[in-house]
Structure formats: C-alpha cells, structure tokens
Design a protein around this motif. Structure first.
Motif, short mmCIF file in Angstrom:
data_model
loop_
_atom_site.label_atom_id
_atom_site.label_comp_id
_atom_site.label_asym_id
_atom_site.label_seq_id
_atom_site.Cartn_x
_atom_site.Cartn_y
_atom_site.Cartn_z
N MET A 76 0.83 -1.20 0.00
CA MET A 76 0.00 0.00 0.00
C MET A 76 0.87 1.25 0.00
O MET A 76 0.58 2.22 -0.71
CB MET A 76 -0.93 -0.01 1.22
CG MET A 76 -2.01 -1.08 1.18
SD MET A 76 -3.03 -1.12 2.67
CE MET A 76 -3.90 0.46 2.52
N GLY A 77 1.95 1.21 0.79
CA GLY A 77 2.86 2.36 0.84
C GLY A 77 3.49 2.64 -0.51
O GLY A 77 3.62 3.80 -0.92
N ASN A 79 2.27 1.92 -3.49
CA ASN A 79 1.24 2.49 -4.36
C ASN A 79 1.00 3.97 -4.05
O ASN A 79 0.86 4.80 -4.95
CB ASN A 79 -0.07 1.70 -4.21
CG ASN A 79 -0.09 0.44 -5.04
OD1 ASN A 79 -0.40 0.45 -6.23
ND2 ASN A 79 0.26 -0.68 -4.41
N ILE A 80 0.94 4.28 -2.77
CA ILE A 80 0.68 5.68 -2.36
C ILE A 80 1.86 6.57 -2.72
O ILE A 80 1.69 7.70 -3.20
CB ILE A 80 0.37 5.73 -0.86
CG1 ILE A 80 -0.96 5.03 -0.58
CG2 ILE A 80 0.31 7.17 -0.37
CD1 ILE A 80 -1.25 4.81 0.88
N TYR A 83 1.77 7.29 -6.31
CA TYR A 83 0.71 8.25 -6.62
C TYR A 83 1.16 9.67 -6.30
O TYR A 83 0.90 10.61 -7.07
CB TYR A 83 -0.54 7.91 -5.81
CG TYR A 83 -1.77 8.66 -6.27
CD1 TYR A 83 -2.39 8.34 -7.47
CD2 TYR A 83 -2.31 9.69 -5.50
CE1 TYR A 83 -3.52 9.03 -7.90
CE2 TYR A 83 -3.43 10.38 -5.93
CZ TYR A 83 -4.04 10.04 -7.12
OH TYR A 83 -5.15 10.73 -7.54
N LEU A 84 1.84 9.84 -5.18
CA LEU A 84 2.37 11.16 -4.84
C LEU A 84 3.39 11.61 -5.88
O LEU A 84 3.46 12.80 -6.23
CB LEU A 84 3.01 11.13 -3.45
CG LEU A 84 2.05 10.88 -2.27
CD1 LEU A 84 2.84 10.77 -0.96
CD2 LEU A 84 1.02 12.00 -2.17
N HIS A 141 -1.72 4.96 -10.64
CA HIS A 141 -3.18 5.16 -10.66
C HIS A 141 -3.50 6.49 -11.32
O HIS A 141 -2.62 7.34 -11.52
CB HIS A 141 -3.75 5.11 -9.24
CG HIS A 141 -3.70 3.76 -8.62
ND1 HIS A 141 -2.56 3.27 -8.01
CD2 HIS A 141 -4.62 2.76 -8.55
CE1 HIS A 141 -2.79 2.04 -7.57
NE2 HIS A 141 -4.03 1.71 -7.89
N MET A 156 -9.00 10.44 -7.87
CA MET A 156 -8.49 9.81 -6.67
C MET A 156 -9.31 8.58 -6.26
O MET A 156 -8.81 7.72 -5.52
CB MET A 156 -8.48 10.82 -5.52
CG MET A 156 -7.63 10.39 -4.34
SD MET A 156 -7.48 11.70 -3.10
CE MET A 156 -6.44 12.86 -3.99
N ILE A 159 -7.44 5.05 -6.90
CA ILE A 159 -6.50 4.48 -5.93
C ILE A 159 -7.20 4.13 -4.62
O ILE A 159 -6.84 3.15 -3.96
CB ILE A 159 -5.31 5.45 -5.68
CG1 ILE A 159 -4.25 4.72 -4.83
CG2 ILE A 159 -5.75 6.73 -5.03
CD1 ILE A 159 -2.96 5.49 -4.70
N LEU A 160 -8.22 4.88 -4.25
CA LEU A 160 -8.92 4.58 -3.01
C LEU A 160 -9.61 3.22 -3.08
O LEU A 160 -9.56 2.43 -2.13
CB LEU A 160 -9.95 5.68 -2.70
CG LEU A 160 -9.38 7.04 -2.28
CD1 LEU A 160 -10.50 8.05 -2.08
CD2 LEU A 160 -8.56 6.90 -1.01
N MET A 163 -6.82 0.48 -2.98
CA MET A 163 -6.20 0.33 -1.67
C MET A 163 -7.19 -0.27 -0.67
O MET A 163 -6.79 -1.02 0.23
CB MET A 163 -5.69 1.68 -1.17
CG MET A 163 -4.52 2.24 -1.97
SD MET A 163 -3.11 1.11 -2.11
CE MET A 163 -3.39 0.35 -3.72
#
Length: 310
Positions: A76-77, A79-80, A83-84, A141, A156, A159-160, A163
C-alpha cells in the motif's frame, strides 16, 4: 563433616541448593525460570526457544508473531508513494504505465503502433523492450480529475478503491501465506494482468493495482476451498467481484482484471495443493513454471507485433 556450599553458576556470591532440571547447574531465584518439571536456567530457556520450530500455516507460510500485515502495508505504501510521485510529475504515467505497443512521432505525439521502420517514428512500450512496464503499471493510478480511461472522471477514487480492496483481501491472504509467498502471489497476479492486456489490447495504456487485487480475490477463493470452509459467503463475494469486472469493463481494463484473477487462482492452487513433504520445492517450481509461461507469451506476442523481428 561440613557439607560443601553450593552457589549459583551465574551469581557465585548467592548460596543455593536448586538445580536446573535441564543442565543440572545450581541457580538462584533470579536465574530460575518455571518449567513443566522444576526450573530451568536462563541459558537453557534461550536454547529451548532457539530449537523450537517455527509454526507454519497449511500453505507453508510462517505464522507471524504479530497480527500486523506488514507486507500489505508495504505494498500500500509503494502504491501511495507512486501516486504522490504522479502528482509532482504527471509524466510518470506515460513513462511507466503498462503500454504494450505505441509509436512516438517527430513532435512527441503518440500514435497507434505499426510494425516496420517508419521515418521519424519510433516504437515505445513492451514491444520495444520496456518490459518493466508489465509491473510498474500496477503501482500507478489515475491522477485527480483524469477521465482519459473512460467517460467517467475517476481521479483519486481509482487508488482509493484499489487500496481498500488490497487492505481487506491482503491482510487475510498474507496471514495464510506468510510474507514471501504472499509477495510472490501479488507480483505474479500483477504480471498476469499486464500480460493479458498485452495479448488483447497492446495499444491501450493501462495502470492500476486492480489486476493484483483481483489476483488476491482468486487466491482468497482457493484458500477457503482448501480449508474446507462454508463456500456460500465466499461464492457471493467472488460473484460480486465478477459482476464488478463486467460493469467496470465500460471504463477500466477488464483484461487486467481477468488476467490477475486467473493468475492469482492458479498461483494459489500451486501453493495450496503442493504435497506436504516437498511443499516448498513444489511451490517454487509451480510459480517458476507460471512465470516462464507468462514470459513466453510476452515473447510470442512481441514477435507477432514486430513480424518476427524481435
């Protein structure tokens, strides 16, 4: 005649008459550890802990000492973080998204792929050797407000949703498989989703962790069958996933979803039904064979697209 004074082997100044029932050395109250019979010394307790075999699940995964799904958190980290990175540099999507084959023109515009040497145009994507896209695309994403993948502006929400699915399915599957097997399942599912995209829609840029998440759904189904659980609720759950795959086919990559689902189920079957005596070896061999098959499919598709020039 006076009896000799006995002292603790770790604290010579402490007089004691209690012995460790394992090594027979004298121990004081500070060094005593309760045992099934008598007391053990500190060193014997440590030695016993080292010799205890690690508890394992039915599928060969190590039973974690804590309930924290560490590998799920890590995925998850990643992927996030990706995304950032997209928010800072939107070009990451075009550079690392799953694209099978495309052409870039003299002024940087992208066009449908055609084989052969076309003056001023060069190929991009897996067909041009960018194999990393098969996995990197699964960690990207849609940016906020992007509607380029269909009529609906996902942004958004993309990705939500993924996740949320990774969190709910990942922690259950990880608890059964252990971290290493779970990571292999996740990455092979992501790869399987990308390969089916490459085989059917090589000219479409595809991103998202959906293929890997669908792979976890397939694995979740196999796990419950292997453990002999009541399948009614599981069947309803998987039916919901399949319905979502059909609905989302209008605006997402159904190829990635289906490829991930099938790959996850196949990988989990190899992990779940390997014979106990040679479990690890058979599991490794099963995953390796599937990996080779996926690579071979990519090579064959590339050869087809390039007219045998790959």
């Amino acid at each position: 005649m006076e009896a000799s004074v006995t002292t603790c082997y770790r604290h010579p100044s402490y007089e004691t008459y209690v012995r460790c029932t394992r090594c027979d050395r004298y121990i004081c109250p500070d060094c005593m550890r309760e045992a099934a019979v008598g007391h053990h010394c500190v060193e014997c307790v440590k030695e016993g802990q080292r010799s205890v075999r690690q508890a394992r699940t039915v599928f060969g995964g190590s039973v974690p000492r804590t309930a924290v799904p560490l590998m799920t958190y890590v995925l998850m980290g990643l992927n996030i973080l990706a995304y950032l990175g997209e928010l800072v540099r939107p070009g990451i999507v075009d550079r690392f998204g799953m694209l099978g084959a495309g052409l870039v023109g003299p002024h940087g515009g992208q066009y449908m792929y055609e084989s052969g040497n076309i003056a001023g145009f060069h190929a991009i994507g897996v067909v041009d050797g960018e194999w990393y896209r098969l996995l990197t695309g699964a960690f990207l994403h849609l940016p906020p407000g992007d509607a380029s993948f269909g009529a609906l502006p996902f942004g958004m929400v993309h990705i939500l949703f993924n996740m949320y699915g990774l969190w709910n399915l990942g922690r259950v599957v990880e608890a059964q498989l252990g971290r290493v097997r779970y990571l292999a399942l996740y990455l092979l599912s992501a790869l399987g989703g990308s390969v089916l995209v490459y085989l059917i829609a090589p000219d479409v840029l595809t991103i998202g962790a959906s293929g890997a998440v669908f792979g976890l759904a397939g694995a979740f189904y196999v796990i419950n069958r292997r453990l002999g659980r009541d399948m009614q609720a599981v069947n309803r759950f998987l039916a919901g996933f399949l319905v979502w795959m059909l609905i989302s086919a209008w605006f997402t990559s159904w190829q990635g979803h289906l490829g991930g689902l099938l790959t996850g189920a196949v990988v989990m079957a190899a992990l779940a039904y390997a014979p106990a005596k040679r479990r690890t070896a058979v599991q490794i061999a099963g995953c390796a064979v599937l990996f080779v098959v996926l690579v071979a499919l990519v090579v064959l598709k590339t050869s087809q697209l390039t007219g045998g020039a790959a």
